[in-house]
Design a protein around this motif. Sequence first.
Motif, PDB file in Angstrom:
ATOM      1  N   ILE A   8       0.844  -1.206   0.000  1.00  0.00           N
ATOM      2  CA  ILE A   8       0.000   0.000   0.000  1.00  0.00           C
ATOM      3  C   ILE A   8       0.878   1.254   0.000  1.00  0.00           C
ATOM      4  CG2 ILE A   8      -1.690   1.302   1.342  1.00  0.00           C
ATOM      5  CD1 ILE A   8      -2.794  -1.405   2.314  1.00  0.00           C
ATOM      6  N   GLU A   9       1.972   1.216   0.783  1.00  0.00           N
ATOM      7  CA  GLU A   9       2.885   2.360   0.793  1.00  0.00           C
ATOM      8  C   GLU A   9       3.449   2.624  -0.596  1.00  0.00           C
ATOM      9  OE1 GLU A   9       5.913   1.697   3.631  1.00  0.00           O
ATOM     10  OE2 GLU A   9       4.578   1.760   5.376  1.00  0.00           O
ATOM     11  N   GLU A  10       3.843   1.546  -1.307  1.00  0.00           N
ATOM     12  CA  GLU A  10       4.391   1.705  -2.650  1.00  0.00           C
ATOM     13  C   GLU A  10       3.374   2.333  -3.588  1.00  0.00           C
ATOM     14  OE1 GLU A  10       5.775  -2.052  -3.950  1.00  0.00           O
ATOM     15  OE2 GLU A  10       7.389  -2.183  -2.467  1.00  0.00           O
ATOM     16  N   ARG A  11       2.118   1.885  -3.490  1.00  0.00           N
ATOM     17  CA  ARG A  11       1.076   2.456  -4.346  1.00  0.00           C
ATOM     18  C   ARG A  11       0.862   3.935  -4.042  1.00  0.00           C
ATOM     19  NH1 ARG A  11      -2.744  -0.904  -6.525  1.00  0.00           N
ATOM     20  NH2 ARG A  11      -3.544   1.070  -7.365  1.00  0.00           N
ATOM     21  N   ILE A  12       0.892   4.279  -2.758  1.00  0.00           N
ATOM     22  CA  ILE A  12       0.722   5.683  -2.376  1.00  0.00           C
ATOM     23  C   ILE A  12       1.886   6.515  -2.900  1.00  0.00           C
ATOM     24  CG2 ILE A  12       0.690   7.268  -0.413  1.00  0.00           C
ATOM     25  CD1 ILE A  12      -0.827   5.098   1.149  1.00  0.00           C
ATOM     26  N   LEU A  13       3.115   6.015  -2.697  1.00  0.00           N
ATOM     27  CA  LEU A  13       4.287   6.753  -3.145  1.00  0.00           C
ATOM     28  C   LEU A  13       4.309   6.887  -4.665  1.00  0.00           C
ATOM     29  CD1 LEU A  13       7.018   5.231  -0.782  1.00  0.00           C
ATOM     30  CD2 LEU A  13       6.018   7.523  -0.682  1.00  0.00           C
ATOM     31  N   ALA A  14       3.882   5.832  -5.370  1.00  0.00           N
ATOM     32  CA  ALA A  14       3.855   5.901  -6.834  1.00  0.00           C
ATOM     33  C   ALA A  14       2.863   6.958  -7.303  1.00  0.00           C
ATOM     34  CB  ALA A  14       3.489   4.531  -7.414  1.00  0.00           C
ATOM     35  N   ARG A  15       1.708   7.024  -6.652  1.00  0.00           N
ATOM     36  CA  ARG A  15       0.720   8.031  -7.045  1.00  0.00           C
ATOM     37  C   ARG A  15       1.229   9.438  -6.750  1.00  0.00           C
ATOM     38  NH1 ARG A  15      -5.630   7.408  -5.849  1.00  0.00           N
ATOM     39  NH2 ARG A  15      -5.199   5.714  -7.328  1.00  0.00           N
ATOM     40  N   GLU A  16       1.860   9.610  -5.599  1.00  0.00           N
ATOM     41  CA  GLU A  16       2.401  10.922  -5.262  1.00  0.00           C
ATOM     42  C   GLU A  16       3.540  11.313  -6.209  1.00  0.00           C
ATOM     43  OE1 GLU A  16       1.248  13.158  -3.041  1.00  0.00           O
ATOM     44  OE2 GLU A  16      -0.418  11.735  -2.969  1.00  0.00           O
ATOM     45  N   ALA A  17       4.331  10.329  -6.621  1.00  0.00           N
ATOM     46  CA  ALA A  17       5.420  10.612  -7.565  1.00  0.00           C
ATOM     47  C   ALA A  17       4.864  11.101  -8.893  1.00  0.00           C
ATOM     48  CB  ALA A  17       6.268   9.362  -7.774  1.00  0.00           C
ATOM     49  N   ARG A  18       3.789  10.454  -9.371  1.00  0.00           N
ATOM     50  CA  ARG A  18       3.154  10.915 -10.613  1.00  0.00           C
ATOM     51  C   ARG A  18       2.565  12.301 -10.433  1.00  0.00           C
ATOM     52  NH1 ARG A  18       1.590   5.413 -10.864  1.00  0.00           N
ATOM     53  NH2 ARG A  18      -0.400   5.889  -9.879  1.00  0.00           N
ATOM     54  N   ARG A  19       2.014  12.578  -9.248  1.00  0.00           N
ATOM     55  CA  ARG A  19       1.423  13.877  -8.995  1.00  0.00           C
ATOM     56  C   ARG A  19       2.480  14.983  -9.061  1.00  0.00           C
ATOM     57  NH1 ARG A  19      -3.125  14.206  -6.158  1.00  0.00           N
ATOM     58  NH2 ARG A  19      -2.570  12.382  -4.895  1.00  0.00           N
ATOM     59  N   LEU A  20       3.707  14.639  -8.610  1.00  0.00           N
ATOM     60  CA  LEU A  20       4.806  15.604  -8.629  1.00  0.00           C
ATOM     61  C   LEU A  20       5.548  15.632  -9.958  1.00  0.00           C
ATOM     62  CD1 LEU A  20       6.309  14.952  -5.067  1.00  0.00           C
ATOM     63  CD2 LEU A  20       4.893  16.888  -5.789  1.00  0.00           C
ATOM     64  N   GLY A  21       5.130  14.776 -10.894  1.00  0.00           N
ATOM     65  CA  GLY A  21       5.782  14.751 -12.198  1.00  0.00           C
ATOM     66  C   GLY A  21       7.085  13.991 -12.223  1.00  0.00           C
ATOM     67  N   LEU A  22       7.350  13.198 -11.182  1.00  0.00           N
ATOM     68  CA  LEU A  22       8.608  12.458 -11.152  1.00  0.00           C
ATOM     69  C   LEU A  22       8.661  11.347 -12.190  1.00  0.00           C
ATOM     70  CD1 LEU A  22       9.184  12.148  -7.282  1.00  0.00           C
ATOM     71  CD2 LEU A  22      10.022  13.887  -8.870  1.00  0.00           C
ATOM     72  N   ASP A  23       7.488  10.941 -12.688  1.00  0.00           N
ATOM     73  CA  ASP A  23       7.492   9.906 -13.725  1.00  0.00           C
ATOM     74  C   ASP A  23       8.025  10.441 -15.053  1.00  0.00           C
ATOM     75  OD1 ASP A  23       5.247  11.553 -13.825  1.00  0.00           O
ATOM     76  OD2 ASP A  23       4.102  10.089 -14.979  1.00  0.00           O
ATOM     77  N   GLN A  24       8.291  11.735 -15.134  1.00  0.00           N
ATOM     78  CA  GLN A  24       8.871  12.303 -16.352  1.00  0.00           C
ATOM     79  C   GLN A  24      10.395  12.254 -16.341  1.00  0.00           C
ATOM     80  OE1 GLN A  24       6.842  13.113 -18.857  1.00  0.00           O
ATOM     81  NE2 GLN A  24       5.261  12.365 -17.445  1.00  0.00           N
TER      82      GLN A  24
END
Length: 276
Positions: A79-95
């Motif tokens: 669950i932590e990983e899913r939360i962190l992944a969503r927050e990373a996308r929100r911050l644009g880190l997936d770019q």
Amino acid sequence: MPENSPGQSRLRKLLREPMTHFAALAALLFGVYGISSLGGGELLEISQRDIDARIFTRELATGRELTDAERERVAALHIEERILAREARRLGLDQDPRIHDLLAQKMRHVLSGDVIQPDEAELRRYYDANRPRYTSMETVDADELVFDNGEALADEVAAMLSANGEGEVEVEAMLALEPGSVAPLFQVNRLDLSSIFSDEFSDRVFAAPTGEWIGPFVSNRGQHWLRVRGREGAELAGFDEIIDRVRLDWIATEEDRLLQIEIDRLWDDYVIVINN
């Protein structure tokens, strides 16, 4: 309740049931959704199948069944990983380009994942078509004579090198006149000598007759002279000896072929525009 009571055994069995996990997780998510709705938070849906897969993988790695506390820890980390992944996308880190590289590598594995296992006839055809890959390189056994002096050698030493004397007496006599050392090189191929010396010097050594001194090759150690003492020709490894290696090579080649087909197909789905 006693430690091994029937009631406790039934409880443990119930805790390991997937439906129990699903019901518990559904209740948890319902509670989280209710609380987050009051606080304006967003719903994060978690798949029990993903959690069970994580637990199964962990049990395979440890070689034992996880305790209830360990199962809860695995679920919490997921669950932590899913939360962190969503927050990373929100911050644009997936770019981040590094993330793109990881995703591209993952897609390569996905696209080339339908490789079938070859039969022996297919492997033999691949082996015959790629014989050079399974043929060992020619090797030599040689003496390496290194003189500390990087300049011109004494006339007596130069004469003995030209005479190509094959005995140890000549080597000892040369080292008595010019300080240095001698050491054997066993089963070295052209690539070995190229990495130690140079391509040109390696070619000269392999082209030289047995017993002839080849040199000098000057390095920071001094000057090197090599004398071939024996040779072993290139040899094709037998199919039965390396069948596992041939299978891995076949699979890798087939994966690359299927991958390129899928990538070419994906290119057709896009209109590529490069802006200056």
